[in-house]
Scaffold this motif. Structure first.
Motif, PDB file in Angstrom:
ATOM      1  N   LEU A  29       0.833  -1.205   0.000  1.00 50.02           N
ATOM      2  CA  LEU A  29       0.000   0.000   0.000  1.00 50.02           C
ATOM      3  C   LEU A  29       0.868   1.256   0.000  1.00 50.02           C
ATOM      4  CD1 LEU A  29      -2.795   1.274   0.161  1.00 50.02           C
ATOM      5  CD2 LEU A  29      -2.665   1.103   2.648  1.00 50.02           C
ATOM      6  N   THR A  30       1.916   1.254   0.803  1.00 50.37           N
ATOM      7  CA  THR A  30       2.824   2.409   0.832  1.00 50.37           C
ATOM      8  C   THR A  30       3.463   2.641  -0.530  1.00 50.37           C
ATOM      9  OG1 THR A  30       3.308   1.992   3.180  1.00 50.37           O
ATOM     10  CG2 THR A  30       4.843   3.396   1.965  1.00 50.37           C
ATOM     11  N   VAL A  34       2.708   6.008  -2.984  1.00 50.51           N
ATOM     12  CA  VAL A  34       3.810   6.906  -3.348  1.00 50.51           C
ATOM     13  C   VAL A  34       4.094   6.830  -4.849  1.00 50.51           C
ATOM     14  CG1 VAL A  34       6.261   7.396  -3.032  1.00 50.51           C
ATOM     15  CG2 VAL A  34       4.850   6.792  -1.048  1.00 50.51           C
ATOM     16  N   LEU A  35       4.292   5.607  -5.346  1.00 53.58           N
ATOM     17  CA  LEU A  35       4.593   5.450  -6.767  1.00 53.58           C
ATOM     18  C   LEU A  35       3.394   5.833  -7.629  1.00 53.58           C
ATOM     19  CD1 LEU A  35       6.667   4.517  -8.842  1.00 53.58           C
ATOM     20  CD2 LEU A  35       5.843   2.172  -8.554  1.00 53.58           C
ATOM     21  N   GLY A  36       2.192   5.515  -7.157  1.00 52.45           N
ATOM     22  CA  GLY A  36       0.990   5.853  -7.914  1.00 52.45           C
ATOM     23  C   GLY A  36       0.824   7.345  -8.091  1.00 52.45           C
ATOM     24  N   LEU A  37       1.113   8.128  -7.041  1.00 52.67           N
ATOM     25  CA  LEU A  37       0.998   9.580  -7.149  1.00 52.67           C
ATOM     26  C   LEU A  37       2.026  10.133  -8.133  1.00 52.67           C
ATOM     27  CD1 LEU A  37      -0.259  12.217  -6.239  1.00 52.67           C
ATOM     28  CD2 LEU A  37       1.312  12.246  -4.294  1.00 52.67           C
ATOM     29  N   ALA A 100       0.088   0.520  -7.652  1.00 53.63           N
ATOM     30  CA  ALA A 100       0.498   1.819  -8.175  1.00 53.63           C
ATOM     31  C   ALA A 100      -0.167   2.108  -9.515  1.00 53.63           C
ATOM     32  CB  ALA A 100       2.018   1.872  -8.315  1.00 53.63           C
ATOM     33  N   ALA A 101      -0.278   1.083 -10.371  1.00 56.16           N
ATOM     34  CA  ALA A 101      -0.895   1.268 -11.681  1.00 56.16           C
ATOM     35  C   ALA A 101      -2.354   1.696 -11.541  1.00 56.16           C
ATOM     36  CB  ALA A 101      -0.788  -0.020 -12.489  1.00 56.16           C
TER      37      ALA A 101
END
Length: 222
Positions: A29-30, A34-37, A100-101
């Motif tokens: 989730l973390t 972070v990567l998703g944003l 993230a995607a």
């Protein structure tokens, strides 16, 4: 009733599996947030250098099965990068990149929901770009994102079961081992189902509560 007595002996194993499941979900989730944003911002960029790789990443992880991604990251990624990767960390990374995607698309939709006129109004009021994002854009985007965000988080917790293919001792793999040891397949998976329910159902309730709170408090009626 006989199994209830036997079940007490397996409580440490269930607890260990639960900790692995929660650990996988927390790391994924973390990483996903972070990567998703970052990916969402890259996809919204006017520069193709950022936009194209971000789009390829999203489309790849949204169109391939999670199991394939887990196997690929565990067996292929260490060879490409010449690194050592444990099954636990490979599973967490795969889940995180998959999240993230999907979460990048949620973030992008939420950020694009806030109209340009509101952004410009914030600047006219003297807010810096950062303050405009913090106090105008982000709260409204969160109100849009929350329902789907919580739904994807629920899927993430369930998705940790796929990591059992790497023999990570999370709940599903632990249930398999206990079933083989006790020959109580039905009872064991009933217990595991209840544990998953107790983990995931509150997330749905939290999501509904946040949605009701956010829709009235954060979102501007246009």
């Amino acid at each position: 009733m006989e199994f209830v007595g036997e079940l007490i002996d397996y409580i440490p194993a269930f607890w260990r599996g639960l900790r692995y499941t929660l650990g996988l979900a927390a790391i994924a989730l973390t990483l996903g947030v972070v990567l998703g944003l970052l990916i969402a911002l890259a996809r919204m960029s006017r520069y193709r250098f950022f936009r194209i790789p971000a789009t390829v990443f999203v489309e790849f992880f949204r169109t391939t099965p999670l199991v394939v991604q887990i196997v690929w990251i565990f067996f292929v990624l260490p060879v490409i990068l010449d690194i050592s990767l444990s099954s636990f960390h490979a599973g967490a990374i795969a889940l995180g990149m998959n999240q993230a995607a999907y979460k990048s698309e949620l973030f992008r939709a939420g950020l694009e929901e806030v109209t340009g006129s509101q952004r410009r109004a914030a600047r006219v009021l003297g807010l810096s770009r950062l303050d405009a994002f913090r106090f105008v854009v982000a709260p409204q985007a969160i109100a849009v994102i929350l329902p789907a965000f919580m739904a994807h988080t629920m899927l993430l917790v369930k998705g940790t079961a796929y990591v059992s293919i790497l023999r990570v001792p999370e709940l599903t793999h632990t249930a398999t081992l206990i079933s083989l040891d006790s020959f109580r397949f039905l009872e064991v998976y009933v217990v595991v189902g209840v544990i998953y329910f107790l983990m995931i159902y509150p997330l749905g309730g939290l999501g509904r509560w946040l949605e009701k709170r956010g829709s009235g408090r954060w979102r501007v009626q246009q």
